[in-house]
Design an enzyme around this catalytic site. Sequence first.
Site, PDB file in Angstrom:
ATOM      1  N   ARG A 147       0.851  -1.186   0.000  1.00 19.09           N
ATOM      2  CA  ARG A 147       0.000   0.000   0.000  1.00 19.09           C
ATOM      3  C   ARG A 147       0.887   1.235   0.000  1.00 19.09           C
ATOM      4  O   ARG A 147       1.976   1.226   0.587  1.00 19.09           O
ATOM      5  CB  ARG A 147      -0.851   0.064   1.268  1.00 19.09           C
ATOM      6  N   GLU A 200      -2.026   7.958  -3.981  1.00 21.28           N
ATOM      7  CA  GLU A 200      -2.320   7.597  -5.373  1.00 21.28           C
ATOM      8  C   GLU A 200      -3.779   7.950  -5.716  1.00 21.28           C
ATOM      9  O   GLU A 200      -4.627   7.973  -4.822  1.00 21.28           O
ATOM     10  CB  GLU A 200      -2.042   6.098  -5.599  1.00 21.28           C
ATOM     11  N   HIS A 232      -0.956   0.367  -9.625  1.00 21.27           N
ATOM     12  CA  HIS A 232      -1.740  -0.489  -8.707  1.00 21.27           C
ATOM     13  C   HIS A 232      -2.456  -1.616  -9.476  1.00 21.27           C
ATOM     14  O   HIS A 232      -3.680  -1.720  -9.448  1.00 21.27           O
ATOM     15  CB  HIS A 232      -2.751   0.362  -7.924  1.00 21.27           C
TER      16      HIS A 232
HETATM   17  C1  DGY Z   1      -6.174  -5.253  -2.760  1.00 16.66           C
HETATM   18  O1  DGY Z   1      -6.961  -6.168  -2.970  1.00 16.66           O
HETATM   19  O2  DGY Z   1      -6.034  -4.766  -1.635  1.00 16.66           O
HETATM   20  C2  DGY Z   1      -5.401  -4.754  -3.922  1.00 16.66           C
HETATM   21  O3  DGY Z   1      -4.465  -3.810  -3.555  1.00 16.66           O
HETATM   22  C3  DGY Z   1      -6.346  -4.211  -4.981  1.00 16.66           C
HETATM   23  O4  DGY Z   1      -6.899  -3.033  -4.506  1.00 16.66           O
END
Ligand code: DGY
Length: 326
Positions: A240, A269, A287
Site C-alpha cells: 500500500r 495515489e 496499482h
Molecule cells: C487489494 O486487494 O487490496 C489490492 O491492492 C487491490 O486493490
Amino acid sequence: MSRPAVLVARAVFPEVVERLATHFEVEANPDDVIWSRAELIAHLQGKAGMLTTGSERIDADLLAACPGLRIVANMAVGYNNFDVAAMTAAGVLGTNAPDVLTETTADFGMALLLATARRVCESEHFLRAGLWKNWRYDLFLGAEVHGSTLGIIGMGRIGQAVARRAALGFGMRVLYHNRSRLAGEIEAACGARYVEKDELLRTADHVMLVLPYSAESHHTIGAEELARMKPTATLINLARGGIVDDAALARALRERRIAAAGLDVFEGEPRVHPDLLTVPNVVLTPHIASATRGTRLAMANLAADNLIDFFTTGRPRTPVNPQVLR
Ligand code: DGY
C-alpha cells in the site's frame, strides 16, 4: 416484499452488476465517476449495502450521514479505507476479498522484482528512444535474482506465495519479518527464515513489502531504513502507499543509496510523488498487482457474494468485523 437497495460505488464488471440486480435494487456507476465525499453520501441515501473498490473512506462521519447502511463490501483484500472501530460501533459490517488474488498478486511481485533488478523498463525506454547503437558488455548490468537473498516484510498469504516462488522457483534465500513468527511447518513449506527487521534490511539483496497499511505500518521504510539497506539492493512495494516514504525513497534512488525500486502503490495515489517520475532507476505501475481478468472478476464476485449472503443467509464469507453479526 421490497428488495434492499445497494450502491456499486465504482465501475465493475457488468456481469457482476447484473448478478447483484437479481437480488437488489442496484444503483451502479458504469461511467466510473469519482464522486466527492458529499456526492457519495448523497448516493448512499436509502442504501443498505455498498460495493466499493477499496478507495472510499468509510468512517464515523459517513456512517452518521448514512444511517440505513448495514454492509460495505470491498473488492480488495486491503481494507485500510475502513475505520473498522467506527463501523463496528455503528453496527455496520465490512467485508474484504482475500485469497482469490493471492497467487496473481504474488506473480506480479516477482514480475516487479525481475523488471526492477534486471532494469527491463529503463532499457526499453533507452531502446525506444533510438539510443541503442551497439551490443556492449556492460549495457544495463542489473542485479542477480536467482541465488540472491530476498527479504519479505509482511508474511501473510501473499508474502508466503512470493516466498514459495522465490525459494522454489528462483533458488533464492528467503528471509522474512512479520508481526508474529509463522509456525515451523509454514516456514518450511515456503522456504523462509524469520529475522528481525534490521537484519533483513542489512542483508537482503531485494526487499519486498507485502504488509497491510495501518497507523503502525505508516512509513515502515523511510530514510533511516533505506540507509540500512545495501547500496546494491532493490525495494519492491506491492502492499500500500504510505508504507514507504516516497519522498525519502526518491532521494535515496537519485543519490544511488539503493540501486533501484519497483512500486505498484503510492502515497496519495493516483498522484505519484513528482520526484519518483524523474528518477530512472524505478519501475512504476498503476496499482495493477491483482489485475488479471480472472482475478479481478473473482474479487468482484466475492464482494457480491458477501452482499448477497449478508442479506439472504446472514453469513457473509469474509467479514472483517464479524462481531457485528452476533
Ligand atoms: C487489494 O486487494 O487490496 C489490492 O491492492 C487491490 O486493490
